[in-house]
Every structure is written in structure tokens, then in C-alpha cells.
Design a protein around this motif. Sequence first.
Motif, PDB file in Angstrom:
ATOM      1  N   THR A 108       0.855  -1.180   0.000  1.00  0.00           N
ATOM      2  CA  THR A 108       0.000   0.000   0.000  1.00  0.00           C
ATOM      3  C   THR A 108       0.893   1.231   0.000  1.00  0.00           C
ATOM      4  O   THR A 108       1.741   1.387   0.878  1.00  0.00           O
ATOM      5  CB  THR A 108      -0.913   0.011   1.239  1.00  0.00           C
ATOM      6  N   LEU A 109       0.716   2.073  -0.979  1.00  0.00           N
ATOM      7  CA  LEU A 109       1.507   3.299  -1.092  1.00  0.00           C
ATOM      8  C   LEU A 109       0.745   4.478  -0.512  1.00  0.00           C
ATOM      9  O   LEU A 109      -0.481   4.540  -0.596  1.00  0.00           O
ATOM     10  CB  LEU A 109       1.822   3.591  -2.562  1.00  0.00           C
ATOM     11  N   ASP A 110       1.505   5.418   0.037  1.00  0.00           N
ATOM     12  CA  ASP A 110       0.901   6.685   0.433  1.00  0.00           C
ATOM     13  C   ASP A 110       0.362   7.346  -0.838  1.00  0.00           C
ATOM     14  O   ASP A 110       0.880   7.107  -1.937  1.00  0.00           O
ATOM     15  CB  ASP A 110       1.938   7.595   1.083  1.00  0.00           C
ATOM     16  N   PRO A 111      -0.681   8.163  -0.709  1.00  0.00           N
ATOM     17  CA  PRO A 111      -1.305   8.765  -1.899  1.00  0.00           C
ATOM     18  C   PRO A 111      -0.327   9.481  -2.830  1.00  0.00           C
ATOM     19  O   PRO A 111      -0.445   9.362  -4.056  1.00  0.00           O
ATOM     20  CB  PRO A 111      -2.320   9.742  -1.311  1.00  0.00           C
ATOM     21  N   GLU A 112       0.639  10.196  -2.269  1.00  0.00           N
ATOM     22  CA  GLU A 112       1.565  10.920  -3.141  1.00  0.00           C
ATOM     23  C   GLU A 112       2.459   9.973  -3.942  1.00  0.00           C
ATOM     24  O   GLU A 112       2.769  10.222  -5.102  1.00  0.00           O
ATOM     25  CB  GLU A 112       2.407  11.942  -2.364  1.00  0.00           C
ATOM     26  N   TYR A 113       2.856   8.833  -3.334  1.00  0.00           N
ATOM     27  CA  TYR A 113       3.660   7.858  -4.070  1.00  0.00           C
ATOM     28  C   TYR A 113       2.815   7.109  -5.096  1.00  0.00           C
ATOM     29  O   TYR A 113       3.290   6.799  -6.185  1.00  0.00           O
ATOM     30  CB  TYR A 113       4.335   6.868  -3.115  1.00  0.00           C
TER      31      TYR A 113
ATOM     32  N   ILE B 168      12.424   4.646   7.184  1.00  0.00           N
ATOM     33  CA  ILE B 168      11.012   4.455   6.867  1.00  0.00           C
ATOM     34  C   ILE B 168      10.206   5.432   7.718  1.00  0.00           C
ATOM     35  O   ILE B 168      10.224   5.346   8.945  1.00  0.00           O
ATOM     36  CB  ILE B 168      10.564   3.000   7.141  1.00  0.00           C
ATOM     37  N   PRO B 169       9.503   6.375   7.086  1.00  0.00           N
ATOM     38  CA  PRO B 169       8.736   7.360   7.843  1.00  0.00           C
ATOM     39  C   PRO B 169       7.690   6.687   8.745  1.00  0.00           C
ATOM     40  O   PRO B 169       6.913   5.856   8.289  1.00  0.00           O
ATOM     41  CB  PRO B 169       8.057   8.210   6.771  1.00  0.00           C
ATOM     42  N   GLY B 170       7.708   7.036  10.017  1.00  0.00           N
ATOM     43  CA  GLY B 170       6.723   6.534  10.963  1.00  0.00           C
ATOM     44  C   GLY B 170       6.928   5.108  11.424  1.00  0.00           C
ATOM     45  O   GLY B 170       6.088   4.563  12.143  1.00  0.00           O
ATOM     46  N   ALA B 171       8.027   4.477  11.031  1.00  0.00           N
ATOM     47  CA  ALA B 171       8.241   3.070  11.375  1.00  0.00           C
ATOM     48  C   ALA B 171       8.298   2.863  12.887  1.00  0.00           C
ATOM     49  O   ALA B 171       7.708   1.919  13.412  1.00  0.00           O
ATOM     50  CB  ALA B 171       9.513   2.547  10.720  1.00  0.00           C
TER      51      ALA B 171
END
Length: 87
Positions: A13-18, A62-65
Motif C-alpha cells: 500500500t503506497l501513500d497517496p503521493e507515491y 522508513i517514515p513513521g516506522a
Amino acid sequence: MQHRRVADRINVTLDPEYAAKLSRLAERMHVQEGTLAKSLLSTALDGADPDAEHIVDLLDVIPGADARTQEGIAQARGEGISLDELA
């Protein structure tokens, strides 16, 4: 000796911007998003160093990991089942 089966398929699952960026790139390249995602992930994995001392560095970017890890630990404490209970 048992051999572990390597996953033939994974879901990411990708973040919307990715996701939007992947979609734009795939459109420009005239390929399916999944085909491009597989190629990009394969390239990234080929370049990843599996040495244990580098894994922490990889996880740290990793952001938020860290927050998600702590959340998972808290959930496991409240909702988890001990291994003894499963036996």
C-alpha cells in the motif's frame, strides 16, 4: 530440512503521493502500474544490503516506522494471545 517457500505475490500500500507518482510514471512509460512497481521494487531490493548491521539503518529511514512498531507492541500486549494459550 524444510525449505521456506518464497512469496510469489505481495501486496504493498503506497501513500497517496507515491501512488500518484507511480501512476504518472507508468503512464509516461506506457506500462501497467504493477509492472513498473515490480521493476522498481526489484531494483531497490537488488541494491539493499541484507547485512544485519545495515538493516537498522534501512528501517530508520522508513517514515513513521518507530511509531507503528510501538503501536503494534501496545496492541499485542492488549489484544495478543500468548504462545502458551495457543498450544
